[in-house]
Design a protein around this motif. Structure first.
Motif, PDB file in Angstrom:
ATOM      1  N   VAL A 145      17.191  18.345  57.489  1.00  0.00           N
ATOM      2  CA  VAL A 145      16.563  17.342  56.625  1.00  0.00           C
ATOM      3  C   VAL A 145      17.453  17.050  55.436  1.00  0.00           C
ATOM      4  N   THR A 146      17.916  18.086  54.787  1.00  0.00           N
ATOM      5  CA  THR A 146      18.809  17.952  53.640  1.00  0.00           C
ATOM      6  C   THR A 146      19.544  19.266  53.443  1.00  0.00           C
ATOM      7  N   SER A 147      20.575  19.237  52.659  1.00  0.00           N
ATOM      8  CA  SER A 147      21.351  20.441  52.349  1.00  0.00           C
ATOM      9  C   SER A 147      21.557  20.512  50.856  1.00  0.00           C
ATOM     10  N   ILE A 148      21.591  21.735  50.352  1.00  0.00           N
ATOM     11  CA  ILE A 148      21.845  21.953  48.938  1.00  0.00           C
ATOM     12  C   ILE A 148      22.703  23.210  48.804  1.00  0.00           C
ATOM     13  N   GLY A 149      23.703  23.125  47.957  1.00  0.00           N
ATOM     14  CA  GLY A 149      24.616  24.248  47.777  1.00  0.00           C
ATOM     15  C   GLY A 149      24.451  24.905  46.423  1.00  0.00           C
ATOM     16  N   THR A 150      24.962  26.112  46.303  1.00  0.00           N
ATOM     17  CA  THR A 150      24.879  26.869  45.055  1.00  0.00           C
ATOM     18  C   THR A 150      26.257  27.411  44.686  1.00  0.00           C
ATOM     19  N   GLY A 151      26.363  27.817  43.437  1.00  0.00           N
ATOM     20  CA  GLY A 151      27.566  28.468  42.945  1.00  0.00           C
ATOM     21  C   GLY A 151      27.189  29.514  41.916  1.00  0.00           C
ATOM     22  N   LEU A 152      28.107  30.402  41.607  1.00  0.00           N
ATOM     23  CA  LEU A 152      27.833  31.420  40.588  1.00  0.00           C
ATOM     24  C   LEU A 152      27.639  30.753  39.226  1.00  0.00           C
ATOM     25  N   LEU A 153      28.575  29.895  38.824  1.00  0.00           N
ATOM     26  CA  LEU A 153      28.444  29.048  37.629  1.00  0.00           C
ATOM     27  C   LEU A 153      28.021  29.850  36.395  1.00  0.00           C
ATOM     28  N   SER A 154      28.684  30.937  36.154  1.00  0.00           N
ATOM     29  CA  SER A 154      28.392  31.782  34.999  1.00  0.00           C
ATOM     30  C   SER A 154      29.696  32.119  34.291  1.00  0.00           C
ATOM     31  N   GLY A 155      29.849  31.558  33.096  1.00  0.00           N
ATOM     32  CA  GLY A 155      31.040  31.873  32.326  1.00  0.00           C
ATOM     33  C   GLY A 155      31.120  33.349  31.961  1.00  0.00           C
ATOM     34  N   THR A 156      29.971  33.974  31.774  1.00  0.00           N
ATOM     35  CA  THR A 156      29.947  35.400  31.442  1.00  0.00           C
ATOM     36  C   THR A 156      30.472  36.239  32.597  1.00  0.00           C
ATOM     37  N   GLU A 157      30.018  35.948  33.821  1.00  0.00           N
ATOM     38  CA  GLU A 157      30.470  36.723  34.976  1.00  0.00           C
ATOM     39  C   GLU A 157      31.955  36.469  35.256  1.00  0.00           C
ATOM     40  N   THR A 158      32.388  35.224  35.142  1.00  0.00           N
ATOM     41  CA  THR A 158      33.786  34.909  35.414  1.00  0.00           C
ATOM     42  C   THR A 158      34.715  35.565  34.399  1.00  0.00           C
ATOM     43  N   SER A 159      34.278  35.672  33.153  1.00  0.00           N
ATOM     44  CA  SER A 159      35.130  36.249  32.106  1.00  0.00           C
ATOM     45  C   SER A 159      35.387  37.742  32.311  1.00  0.00           C
ATOM     46  N   LEU A 160      34.490  38.434  33.043  1.00  0.00           N
ATOM     47  CA  LEU A 160      34.595  39.883  33.265  1.00  0.00           C
ATOM     48  C   LEU A 160      34.683  40.658  31.959  1.00  0.00           C
ATOM     49  N   LYS A 161      34.172  40.077  30.891  1.00  0.00           N
ATOM     50  CA  LYS A 161      34.294  40.703  29.577  1.00  0.00           C
ATOM     51  C   LYS A 161      33.044  41.524  29.275  1.00  0.00           C
TER      52      LYS A 161
END
Length: 626
Positions: free
Chosen positions: A557-573
């Motif tokens: 019927v339809t498709s929807i995608g996702t992503g992590l989209l978290s600057g905090t997680e990507t920074s690994l800080k």
């Protein structure tokens, strides 16, 4: 210094075996009667009797002493002694294990993930469990879940630990701490241990009923990832797709950003980013129908975290905004008509002809059974507030307004005069309106002039006075308000702006009402979902990055995608401290989990050494005699 403890004190009963061992050595020798030709041998008999006395037996029989030592060592090993930790070791130990996306970050040199390092620490805790200790394992990312009850069953604990995997979602402590706090009513929990990489929000909305021990593992290697993806309509069929790329390291890291359409690469750009300098790129896209897009990031070198390198975004099919305005609201109809990309129903009937619209602007007559995600009521007090707000025949003026609200952006209302006066009832206050879910956008000198209320996917606005009985339609701000409400409806219908969905829960999906659908996840699993009466699928879990297909039977019927989209997680800080309501807890990278150290294996090894010495000594002595 603390004395050693014992897991199995009942093993001390085996020390009673020393009694029969010693008694055997106390038995006298039985000698035969013999005639001898000389008295010179009597001296040997006397010496032999002296040797058989109890104390002489202990002094001269090395075999007995070695066997007593061997038996004592074996019994002590059976009692499972351990050296107690320097800190007080709790009987009930909840271990909260971070399974957020950043825990899958890989070290460039060892190849181990952060979660694997945490598992090694927890595994050591489980192996060192003593008899009166119990461990309960919890896992958390954006929510928490309990893996085991309090138990000292090493096999069950290790099985639950090995099955643990990192998710594709950011970390949050609030939920799992509330789960641990619930156990304090049943078990005497003094300290809760959190094992994490420290990549968490530093502000936690929770009051601690126990002490908190935060154990932090080492940071991963350098990382680049996509932290934002959105699209904005620039024409009837034209879109501008925005993608932001960020990094975790101080040094610039190179990567290739690719945009894919329908499984084919459409465009790519080279980027260089660091933790202080992200890059935002724009891709022009033409779409006259629903079009799924995928952004892929290909790092130039080692990349610690792969889950943030792909994001999906679905552009909706182009269509005009469907609007109905009450015929009595001529000023609103005129202000709305000049807006682009609108399908304004120009009927003169008191009620709209259709059943579903994107925007309804109505007066006290209402809109019948028609529905829309955005509604604007003019000259109407909500039915559940009519006991709190009364409209009187008097003059009122604007005192203040929420300038950051989307409806009132770029609007000046200071000089607006109103021929009606909405007034709060005696004893009523703004907090009474807020308790019923309303937000005051415009304050008058006697009561609220404009209200807003959100209900799920819908938002409604109320002018508690009739705009035709004011100077508002003659002010510059009036067409701006009309443009703002149209823009709000466009956003609500995803016709002007679209934002990529983050992992956690899928955004509501419009389908046929009251029908069952199957959701195919990126892992290949299937979920069942039932559309509500409004024709939406809500609350579908999306724990993995990827494409989710909504299927009716075998048809997509339809498709929807996702992503992590978290600057905090990507920074690994990691954060250096966690701030709670009343205190601050520091995270510590160097600290290790403190636990009791068993040493029964050392005693068993020592007993084996004694046995080997006994065998060697007496075999050697026998060989010398020969």
């Amino acid at each position: 210094m603390k004395l050693p403890g014992f897991v199995n004190l009942f093993g001390a009963w085996f020390l009673l075996a020393l009694i029969p061992l010693i008694i055997l050595y106390f038995l006298k020798l039985r000698r035969p009667k013999m005639e001898v030709p000389s008295l010179a041998l009597w001296q040997s008999v006397v010496n032999d009797q002296r040797v058989n006395s109890p104390f002489q037996k202990f002094r001269r029989n090395l075999l007995l002493l070695l066997q007593i030592l061997l038996l004592c060592l074996l019994v002590l090993a059976l009692m499972q002694p351990f050296l107690q930790a320097d800190a007080e070791v709790a009987e009930y130990k909840p271990l909260l294990i971070d399974c957020s996306a950043s825990m899958s970050a890989t070290d460039e040199f060892t190849g181990k993930t952060r979660l694997e390092l945490v598992k090694e620490r927890v595994r050591a805790q489980i192996d060192n469990l003593t008899g009166d200790q119990r461990i309960s394992l919890f896992a958390f990312s954006n929510t928490g879940r309990r893996l085991t009850e309090f138990s000292n069953d090493r096999r069950a604990l290790l099985k639950a630990l090995e099955a643990l995997q990192a998710t594709d979602m950011p970390g949050q402590l609030d939920d799992v701490l509330r789960m641990a706090a619930a156990y304090t009513r049943t078990f005497p929990i003094k300290t809760v241990t959190i094992l994490t990489d420290g990549n968490l929000p530093d502000q936690v909305d929770f009051e601690l009923p126990f002490s908190l021990d935060v154990q932090r593992v080492d940071a991963g290697g350098p990382n680049v990832g996509i932290t934002e993806m959105s699209a904005r309509r620039s024409g009837p069929e034209e879109w501008e797709v925005f993608v932001r790329v960020s990094a975790s390291s101080v040094d610039l890291r190179g990567a290739e950003l690719q945009l894919w359409e329908d499984g084919e690469q459409r465009e790519s750009h080279q980027v260089e980013v660091s933790n202080e300098e992200s890059e935002r790129l724009v891709f022009p896209v033409t779409a006259n129908q629903t079009k799924p897009l995928e952004a892929r990031l290909v790092p130039a070198g080692f990349d610690s975290l792969a889950v943030d390198n792909r994001v999906w975004l679905t552009l909706p099919a182009a269509r005009p905004l469907k609007v109905w305005v009450s015929p009595k609201l001529a000023s609103w109809r005129h202000a709305v008509r000049v807006q682009p990309n609108l399908d304004l129903e120009e009927s003169e009937t008191a009620e709209p002809r259709g059943a579903e619209y994107d925007l309804l602007i109505v007066d006290e007559d209402g809109a019948g059974s028609a529905e829309a995600p955005v509604k604007l009521f003019v000259g109407v007090v909500p039915s559940d507030l009519q006991e709190l707000i009364k409209v009187e025949e008097d003059v009122s003026s604007v005192v203040d307004w929420n300038r950051t609200a989307p409806m009132l952006r770029h609007v000046q209302l200071a000089d607006v005069q109103i021929g009606e006066q909405p007034r709060l009832a005696v004893g009523a206050a703004t907090k009474d309106l807020e308790e019923r879910g309303y937000e005051v956008l415009i304050d008058g000198n006697a009561g609220p002039l404009m209200l807003q209320r959100r209900e799920g996917l819908s938002v409604s606005y109320w002018f508690t006075f009739h705009t035709d009985r004011s100077t508002l339609p003659y002010r510059v701000g009036f067409p701006i308000i009309a443009a703002n409400v149209v823009e709000a409806a466009l956003k609500q219908a995803s016709l002007s702006e679209v934002v990529a969905a983050a992992t956690g829960v899928l955004p509501p999906i419009s389908v046929d009402a009251n029908r069952s659908y199957t959701i195919r996840t990126p892992d290949g699993e299937t979920l069942s979902a039932e559309a509500n009466v409004a024709g939406t699928l809500d609350g579908i879990a999306a724990s993995r990055v990827g494409r989710y297909d909504v299927m009716d039977g075998s048809n997509i019927v339809t498709s929807i995608g996702t992503g992590l989209l978290s600057g905090t997680e990507t920074s690994l800080k990691p954060v250096e401290e966690l701030r709670f309501s009343e205190l601050t807890v520091a995270t510590d990278e160097a600290k290790q989990l403190d636990s009791d150290k068993p040493f029964w294996w050392f005693l068993a090894l020592l007993a084996f050494g004694v046995l080997m010495f006994e065998w060697w000594y007496f075999q050697r002595a026998r060989g010398v005699m020969v």
